[in-house]
Write a protein that holds these residues in place. Structure first.
Motif, PDB file in Angstrom:
ATOM      1  N   THR A 125      -9.453  57.698  52.176  1.00 26.68           N
ATOM      2  CA  THR A 125      -8.662  58.888  51.865  1.00 26.68           C
ATOM      3  C   THR A 125      -9.464  59.836  50.989  1.00 26.68           C
ATOM      4  N   SER A 126      -9.053  61.062  50.970  1.00 33.45           N
ATOM      5  CA  SER A 126      -9.744  62.045  50.134  1.00 33.45           C
ATOM      6  C   SER A 126      -9.236  62.061  48.707  1.00 33.45           C
ATOM      7  N   ARG A 127      -8.221  61.248  48.409  1.00 36.97           N
ATOM      8  CA  ARG A 127      -7.692  61.226  47.050  1.00 36.97           C
ATOM      9  C   ARG A 127      -8.719  60.640  46.098  1.00 36.97           C
ATOM     10  N   PRO A 128      -8.711  61.077  44.827  1.00 31.75           N
ATOM     11  CA  PRO A 128      -9.731  60.611  43.876  1.00 31.75           C
ATOM     12  C   PRO A 128      -9.754  59.096  43.725  1.00 31.75           C
ATOM     13  N   ALA A 129      -8.568  58.470  43.609  1.00 25.17           N
ATOM     14  CA  ALA A 129      -8.498  57.017  43.440  1.00 25.17           C
ATOM     15  C   ALA A 129      -8.046  56.385  44.743  1.00 25.17           C
ATOM     16  N   PRO A 130      -8.635  55.274  45.138  1.00 24.99           N
ATOM     17  CA  PRO A 130      -8.230  54.612  46.390  1.00 24.99           C
ATOM     18  C   PRO A 130      -6.757  54.230  46.360  1.00 24.99           C
ATOM     19  N   VAL A 131      -6.108  54.371  47.473  1.00 25.73           N
ATOM     20  CA  VAL A 131      -4.699  54.012  47.616  1.00 25.73           C
ATOM     21  C   VAL A 131      -4.615  52.782  48.520  1.00 25.73           C
ATOM     22  N   ARG A 132      -4.055  51.730  48.006  1.00 26.12           N
ATOM     23  CA  ARG A 132      -3.991  50.483  48.774  1.00 26.12           C
ATOM     24  C   ARG A 132      -2.567  50.235  49.300  1.00 26.12           C
ATOM     25  N   HIS A 133      -2.518  49.297  50.254  1.00 27.48           N
ATOM     26  CA  HIS A 133      -1.239  48.813  50.772  1.00 27.48           C
ATOM     27  C   HIS A 133      -0.373  49.953  51.321  1.00 27.48           C
ATOM     28  N   VAL A 134      -1.019  50.916  51.960  1.00 32.29           N
ATOM     29  CA  VAL A 134      -0.287  51.984  52.626  1.00 32.29           C
ATOM     30  C   VAL A 134      -0.382  51.767  54.132  1.00 32.29           C
ATOM     31  N   THR A 135       0.742  51.730  54.806  1.00 29.02           N
ATOM     32  CA  THR A 135       0.760  51.557  56.253  1.00 29.02           C
ATOM     33  C   THR A 135       1.601  52.661  56.875  1.00 29.02           C
ATOM     34  N   ILE A 136       1.243  53.036  58.095  1.00 26.29           N
ATOM     35  CA  ILE A 136       1.936  54.154  58.756  1.00 26.29           C
ATOM     36  C   ILE A 136       2.443  53.742  60.130  1.00 26.29           C
ATOM     37  N   THR A 137       2.609  52.462  60.337  1.00 24.22           N
ATOM     38  CA  THR A 137       3.024  52.017  61.674  1.00 24.22           C
ATOM     39  C   THR A 137       4.388  52.556  62.082  1.00 24.22           C
ATOM     40  N   ASP A 138       5.194  52.935  61.094  1.00 23.75           N
ATOM     41  CA  ASP A 138       6.513  53.476  61.421  1.00 23.75           C
ATOM     42  C   ASP A 138       6.516  54.977  61.613  1.00 23.75           C
ATOM     43  N   ARG A 139       5.393  55.595  61.377  1.00 32.24           N
ATOM     44  CA  ARG A 139       5.330  57.055  61.494  1.00 32.24           C
ATOM     45  C   ARG A 139       5.293  57.443  62.978  1.00 32.24           C
ATOM     46  N   PRO A 140       6.030  58.508  63.356  1.00 28.52           N
ATOM     47  CA  PRO A 140       6.038  58.925  64.772  1.00 28.52           C
ATOM     48  C   PRO A 140       4.656  59.299  65.291  1.00 28.52           C
ATOM     49  N   TYR A 141       3.827  59.918  64.431  1.00 27.17           N
ATOM     50  CA  TYR A 141       2.513  60.334  64.947  1.00 27.17           C
ATOM     51  C   TYR A 141       1.621  59.122  65.230  1.00 27.17           C
ATOM     52  N   PHE A 142       1.767  58.023  64.444  1.00 25.63           N
ATOM     53  CA  PHE A 142       0.994  56.808  64.718  1.00 25.63           C
ATOM     54  C   PHE A 142       1.438  56.200  66.041  1.00 25.63           C
ATOM     55  N   HIS A 145       0.036  58.219  69.041  1.00 23.68           N
ATOM     56  CA  HIS A 145      -1.370  57.989  69.395  1.00 23.68           C
ATOM     57  C   HIS A 145      -1.602  56.567  69.935  1.00 23.68           C
ATOM     58  N   ARG A 146      -0.805  55.627  69.461  1.00 22.77           N
ATOM     59  CA  ARG A 146      -0.958  54.254  69.969  1.00 22.77           C
ATOM     60  C   ARG A 146      -0.528  54.165  71.423  1.00 22.77           C
ATOM     61  N   GLU A 147       0.462  54.983  71.809  1.00 20.76           N
ATOM     62  CA  GLU A 147       0.992  54.920  73.165  1.00 20.76           C
ATOM     63  C   GLU A 147       0.340  55.924  74.106  1.00 20.76           C
ATOM     64  N   VAL A 148      -0.129  57.048  73.584  1.00 21.69           N
ATOM     65  CA  VAL A 148      -0.658  58.130  74.426  1.00 21.69           C
ATOM     66  C   VAL A 148      -2.160  58.216  74.240  1.00 21.69           C
TER      67      VAL A 148
END
Length: 519
Positions: A125-142, A145-148
């Motif tokens: 990520t571009s954020r200054p500090a690393p962000v852990r344990h973030v998942t986006i499997t429930d996001r419509p855009y994910f 792209h997984r299906e299309v």
């Protein structure tokens, strides 16, 4: 005699009919002209508003296009870098993090850049500090792209960031592995507020609106008097109905389903991204000025029609009365001649000061100047102006100003008319003149000084002048007319002398000798 009466009656009826017809035609013509003018103004007002909203929609669409294109260009570079490295964790992720940090600098529209793997886990990520344990499997855009397998940019519905909790528009591209399988995605999060701040710069009136939506009608940004939540579905609204039936660009007067306000909408679909932008001005705002002008014009027209009716009625009445009064005209002739003489006398007197007026003065000046030229005698002219009379009116009011002029007029009648041929007159406003036939410059100066002192001696309070009382400035000119002199030149010389008196400090007399008159 009966034939004459019959002829007279026929003539009278014809005249009355013609008069009534004329009044009627004038009234109808006036109404038609006003209605046509009002309608044309309304059409022109709406046409100008259509041009305005169309241009605004074009600018807003270009702004959104540029913003999404800038984000997409970053995604293209990110996708190429990730797919070339083919390793998204450990040292490669650290390098990618540095790369994203460098790319997001000076990109005020972006909330962040991110890379996710095929399991929807945050890799970089571009954020200054690393962000852990973030998942986006429930996001419509994910899920999209997984299906299309489409590799082009995808603009998703607005979401709240799980990192910053702010509303963003996700712009994404699919990542693939060497076998072309889904390997994750790259994400650019665009601030929703970025569009809102830009839309706030536009003048859309009290009830106008600007909004940006996705192709499926999900509201990204809306600026309006009544707020509507981000993500609201407006796909069944009038703008989308117009878009579906009339194509990617259009303008129409529509009623919003969100606030039931009738507006003039101009919408435009972006050329390369699945977004629609629309701008609208409320019908009430557009026609507010036109409505006020229409009320004003209607009132004036109604007054004119009333006046026309009164005049027409009076004209007809006068036609009838004229016939009954004709025999009295001869008896009244002598009285009218006397009245005309009285009116002629009144027409030459100024109603406020009692002095002869400008008309009387002009006639007398022309006559006396011609006489002086024939007799080779001197003629003099005094031009007088009340010092700072405008300030006097401002300080004491116009009624006191009128009273002041009446007192000055009496002084001129007493001091400026020592002989029958002398003529004091009101020249205009606070300016007075004294015409002195058979008078040289020295004699005119003496008369002017006597008048100045007499007016000063009235003691009329005037706090705007140094003396504290009303004073006058006077300009004197005299000449023995020759073939090169004119009355206008004498008048101009006196006027220049008056200005010289004002320039020298007022409350004084200045003169212009005969040689100052040019031919």
């Amino acid at each position: 005699m009966p034939d004459d009466i019959h002829s007279f009656i026929d003539k009278k009826r014809t005249l009355l009919g013609a008069t009534a017809t004329f009044v009627y035609l004038v009234a109808v013509s006036l109404i038609i002209l006003v209605v046509w003018s009002v309608w044309q103004t309304r059409v022109q007002t709406i046409a100008e508003s259509k041009s305005t909203t169309t241009n605004m929609a074009r600018a807003l669409a270009q702004h959104a296009q540029d913003a999404i294109r800038s984000a997409d260009n970053l995604l293209v570079g990110m996708a190429e870098l990730v797919e070339e490295q083919r390793h998204l964790h450990d040292a490669g992720a650290q390098n990618l993090h540095a790369y994203l940090r460098a790319r997001i600098e000076n990109q005020a529209m972006l909330a962040g850049l991110s890379v996710y793997d095929a399991q929807g886990t945050l890799v970089a990520t571009s954020r200054p500090a690393p962000v852990r344990h973030v998942t986006i499997t429930d996001r419509p855009y994910f899920q999209y792209h997984r299906e299309v397998a489409e590799r082009g940019p995808h603009v998703g519905a607005p979401i709240q960031s799980r990192v910053t909790n702010e509303w963003v528009v996700p712009v994404t591209r699919r990542l693939t592995d060497a076998q072309g399988r889904f390997a994750g995605l790259v994400l650019a999060s665009v601030h929703v507020a970025y569009f809102g701040d830009y839309y706030a710069e536009f003048d859309i009136g009290q009830a106008g609106t600007i909004f940006l939506t996705t192709d499926d009608g999900t509201l990204l940004v809306r600026r309006a008097q009544e707020e509507v939540g981000v993500g609201t579905d407006i796909s069944h609204g009038p703008v989308f109905n117009e878009y579906r039936h009339r194509g990617p660009v259009g303008t129409a007067m529509l009623t919003s389903r969100l606030d039931n306000t009738e507006r003039l909408y101009s919408y435009r679909h972006l050329d390369t991204y699945p977004l629609l932008v629309a701008v609208a001005l409320s019908k009430e705002d557009i026609l507010s000025t036109w409505t006020a002008q229409t009320y004003h014009l209607t009132s004036i027209t109604a007054f004119l029609l009333l006046l026309l009716g009164i005049i027409g009625f009076r004209l007809i009445f006068q036609i009838n009365a004229r016939d009954a009064a004709e025999y009295e005209l001869l008896l009244a002739k002598e009285q009218l001649e006397k009245l005309n003489a009285d009116l002629e006398n009144l027409a030459s007197i100024d109603g406020l000061t009692g002095l002869p007026n400008r008309r009387k003065f002009d006639a007398a000046l022309a006559l006396e100047f011609s006489r002086a030229a024939r007799n080779a005698s001197s003629i003099a002219l005094i031009m007088i102006d009340v010092d700072r009379f405008k300030q006097f009116n401002d300080l004491y009011g116009h009624p006191e100003g009128d009273a002041c002029l009446r007192q000055i007029g009496r002084v001129l009648l007493e001091q400026g008319a020592g002989r029958a041929a002398d003529l004091p007159a009101r020249y205009g406003g606070e300016e007075m003149v004294v015409l002195l036939p058979d008078t040289d410059l020295a004699g005119a100066l003496a008369v002017a000084e006597k008048i100045r002192l007499a007016i000063r001696g009235l003691g009329i309070p005037h706090s705007a002048v140094p003396s504290g009382v009303v004073t006058v400035s006077a300009g004197v000119a005299a000449c023995i007319p020759t073939g090169t002199h004119t009355a206008a030149q004498l008048l101009k010389a006196a006027d220049e002398a008056l200005y010289a008196a004002k320039a020298a400090g007022r409350d004084r007399v200045c003169c212009s000798a005969a040689e100052t008159l040019s031919s």
